[in-house]
Design a protein around this motif. Structure first.
Motif, short mmCIF file in Angstrom:
data_model
loop_
_atom_site.label_atom_id
_atom_site.label_comp_id
_atom_site.label_asym_id
_atom_site.label_seq_id
_atom_site.Cartn_x
_atom_site.Cartn_y
_atom_site.Cartn_z
N PHE A 216 0.87 -1.18 0.00
CA PHE A 216 0.00 0.00 0.00
C PHE A 216 0.90 1.23 0.00
N ASP A 217 0.61 2.16 -0.89
CA ASP A 217 1.41 3.38 -0.99
C ASP A 217 0.51 4.58 -0.68
N THR A 218 0.85 5.33 0.36
CA THR A 218 0.00 6.44 0.77
C THR A 218 0.02 7.58 -0.24
N ILE B 180 1.84 13.99 -3.69
CA ILE B 180 2.05 14.69 -2.44
C ILE B 180 3.32 14.20 -1.76
N GLY B 181 4.16 15.14 -1.32
CA GLY B 181 5.40 14.80 -0.63
C GLY B 181 5.12 14.36 0.80
N TYR B 182 6.11 13.70 1.38
CA TYR B 182 5.92 13.16 2.73
C TYR B 182 5.69 14.27 3.76
N ALA B 183 6.45 15.36 3.66
CA ALA B 183 6.29 16.45 4.63
C ALA B 183 4.89 17.04 4.56
N PHE C 257 1.60 19.05 11.91
CA PHE C 257 2.90 19.64 12.29
C PHE C 257 3.91 19.39 11.17
N GLY C 258 4.97 20.17 11.18
CA GLY C 258 5.99 20.05 10.16
C GLY C 258 7.03 19.00 10.50
N VAL C 259 7.74 18.55 9.49
CA VAL C 259 8.80 17.55 9.65
C VAL C 259 10.15 18.22 9.52
N ASP C 260 11.05 17.95 10.46
CA ASP C 260 12.41 18.48 10.39
C ASP C 260 13.15 17.78 9.25
N LYS C 261 13.56 18.57 8.26
CA LYS C 261 14.25 18.00 7.09
C LYS C 261 15.77 18.09 7.20
N GLY C 262 16.27 18.44 8.38
CA GLY C 262 17.70 18.70 8.53
C GLY C 262 18.60 17.55 8.15
N ALA C 263 18.16 16.30 8.43
CA ALA C 263 19.02 15.14 8.18
C ALA C 263 18.77 14.50 6.82
N LEU D 150 26.10 6.55 12.90
CA LEU D 150 24.98 7.45 12.66
C LEU D 150 24.72 8.28 13.91
N THR D 151 24.33 9.52 13.73
CA THR D 151 24.04 10.38 14.87
C THR D 151 22.63 10.12 15.40
N ASP D 152 22.40 10.52 16.64
CA ASP D 152 21.06 10.38 17.22
C ASP D 152 20.03 11.15 16.39
N ASN D 153 20.45 12.32 15.86
CA ASN D 153 19.55 13.13 15.07
C ASN D 153 19.15 12.41 13.78
N GLN D 154 20.12 11.73 13.15
CA GLN D 154 19.82 10.97 11.93
C GLN D 154 18.82 9.85 12.22
N ILE D 155 19.06 9.12 13.29
CA ILE D 155 18.20 7.98 13.62
C ILE D 155 16.79 8.45 13.99
N GLU D 156 16.72 9.53 14.78
CA GLU D 156 15.42 10.07 15.16
C GLU D 156 14.64 10.53 13.93
N TYR D 157 15.33 11.21 13.01
CA TYR D 157 14.69 11.68 11.78
C TYR D 157 14.17 10.49 10.97
N ALA D 158 15.01 9.46 10.83
CA ALA D 158 14.66 8.32 10.00
C ALA D 158 13.47 7.55 10.57
N ILE D 159 13.47 7.31 11.87
CA ILE D 159 12.38 6.56 12.49
C ILE D 159 11.08 7.35 12.43
N GLY D 160 11.18 8.67 12.49
CA GLY D 160 9.98 9.50 12.39
C GLY D 160 9.20 9.23 11.11
N ASP D 161 9.89 8.88 10.04
CA ASP D 161 9.21 8.61 8.77
C ASP D 161 8.20 7.47 8.89
N VAL D 162 8.52 6.46 9.69
CA VAL D 162 7.59 5.33 9.80
C VAL D 162 6.63 5.48 10.97
N THR D 163 7.02 6.17 12.03
CA THR D 163 6.09 6.35 13.15
C THR D 163 4.95 7.29 12.75
N HIS D 164 5.27 8.35 12.03
CA HIS D 164 4.21 9.24 11.54
C HIS D 164 3.29 8.50 10.57
#
Length: 414
Positions: A104-106, A119-122, A131-137, A147-161
């Motif tokens: 399934f593709d949203t 439509i883009g993910y953000a 709310f907006g998504v931090d695109k920094g990473a 990998l930095t904590d910021n990278q991992i947090e950003y990446a996991i956010g893609d699937v939790t959202h």
């Protein structure tokens, strides 16, 4: 939702996949690098259900991704949810020869419940979660370790959202009755043939003028040769030869290797190096393209002509109005080249089949056949059958106004 630490070993991964296998759906995303390679280099995989989420490091020493790949490709009980998942699916196919299924593709789903084409993910997150998504990473080097904590947090956010958004999209699809509209689109996304990169058909991706069999035969041979060179060296195909250069070589083939210096896009070294020698051999041995492989004339066959072009313009206006009426992306109803083909007389088209015919194709066909006229009144589409029009035009009680019928069709399609 429980967020795990970065998974770097097979045992922890297997335990995670065993739990996820009991879920109705999982959301999936990947981070990869492909700027310098032919094959995309998988650097991170993120996965979640409604209860837990994790990022998996495929570059970790000794890790075996089999439990994850088995979950994605062999478990038919778990729906795999992506957003704009074409490249993610390609990576899974490269690793296994199979694709995630069911899928399934949203981004595709949003086409059935809004006018959003891609439509883009953000924007998806903002529209559903507010709310907006931090695109920094987003553009960092995912192959670099650690990998930095910021990278991992950003990446996991893609699937939790996405795990929060997907049930809401599904609910709307069910309430509107438009889920069936997407079946063919999702199956197309999961078709392994889309990801096989067959060298024999690589030439079809290259823009070239004309239908000359000899020219296209050279283009086919050159494109297949380039695929082999790029795969062998594991570098992007454009670093071997760019598309426009291949097209130029096919159109005006050099007579000898020394002439390669005159070809725009090739360096002087090609006149006597080994790769230049290999390419010249390909050009010299290329066979004309067979009649069965020749592309159709025009976009789909017969040329439109002036009258046909006017009809096509009317169809495109009808499509724009209809997609706005029922709040659906116009590209999901019909493609521009399909409308041109319909105006040119073709009838074996997706828009004349199934739900597309009921929602749009039936009226489009009647416009082409001169059975239906349409206009806009107060911003709404009003259609009238020619047989119902009085001699002095459209007026009063003799007009069969199909506005209410369109509204009813929209509600039934919903």
């Amino acid at each position: 939702m429980h967020i795990h630490d970065l998974i770097t070993d097979t045992k922890t991964l297997a335990a995670l996949c065993e739990r996820l296998a009991k879920s109705e759906f999982v959301t999936v995303d990947t981070e990869f690098m492909r700027e310098n390679t032919y094959w995309p280099e998988l650097c991170l995989v993120q996965i979640a259900d409604e209860n837990e989420a994790a990022a998996i490091d495929p570059l970790a020493k000794g890790i075996d991704l089999s439990p994850l790949l088995d979950l994605l490709t062999d478990n038919e009980d778990v729906l795999k949810v992506f957003h704009a998942g074409g490249q993610d699916v390609e990576i899974v196919h490269n690793l296994t020869g199979k694709t995630p299924h069911p899928i399934f593709d949203t981004q595709i789903a949003m086409m059935a419940i809004s006018q959003s084409e891609q439509i883009g993910y953000a924007n998806l997150v903002e529209s559903w979660l507010g709310f907006g998504v931090d695109k920094g990473a987003r553009f960092t080097d995912w192959s670099r370790r650690p990998l930095t904590d910021n990278q991992i947090e950003y990446a996991i956010g893609d699937v939790t959202h996405l795990a929060k958004i997907f049930p809401r999209i599904l609910k709307k699809l069910v309430s509107t009755g438009r889920g069936v509209w997407l079946d063919a689109e999702m199956e197309k996304l999961a078709d392994p043939a889309n990801y096989e990169n067959d060298p024999a058909i690589a030439w079809r991706r290259i823009k070239a003028q004309g239908r000359n069999p000899a020219m296209l035969g050279r283009l086919k041979a050159l494109a297949a040769w380039r695929e082999g060179e790029a795969r062998h060296k594991n570098i992007p195909r454009g670093r071997i030869v760019r598309d426009e250069t291949l097209a130029s070589l096919a159109m005006s083939p050099p007579k000898k290797q020394a002439d390669l210096t005159k070809v725009r896009g090739l360096s002087g070294a090609w006149k006597d190096n080994d790769i230049g020698k290999r390419m010249m051999k390909v050009i010299e041995e290329a066979e004309p393209l067979s009649k069965d492989e020749l592309p159709e004339r025009g976009r789909r066959g017969a040329p439109l002509g002036k009258e046909g072009a006017l009809v096509s313009d009317l169809l495109k206006l009808l499509l724009k109005i209809r997609s706005r009426e029922i709040d659906v992306a116009s590209r999901l109803l019909a493609r521009s080249d399909d409308l041109d083909a319909l105006a040119a007389g073709m009838r074996d088209l997706p828009l004349l089949k199934g739900w597309r015919y009921e929602v749009f194709g039936k009226d489009a066909l009647e416009v082409v056949e001169g059975k239906l006229a349409f206009g806009v009144q107060s911003g709404k589409l009003v259609m009238t059958h020619i047989d119902d029009m009085p001699e002095n035009g459209m007026n009063g009680g003799s007009r069969r106004n199909k506005e209410s019928a369109r509204d009813n069709a929209s509600e039934s399609a919903a």
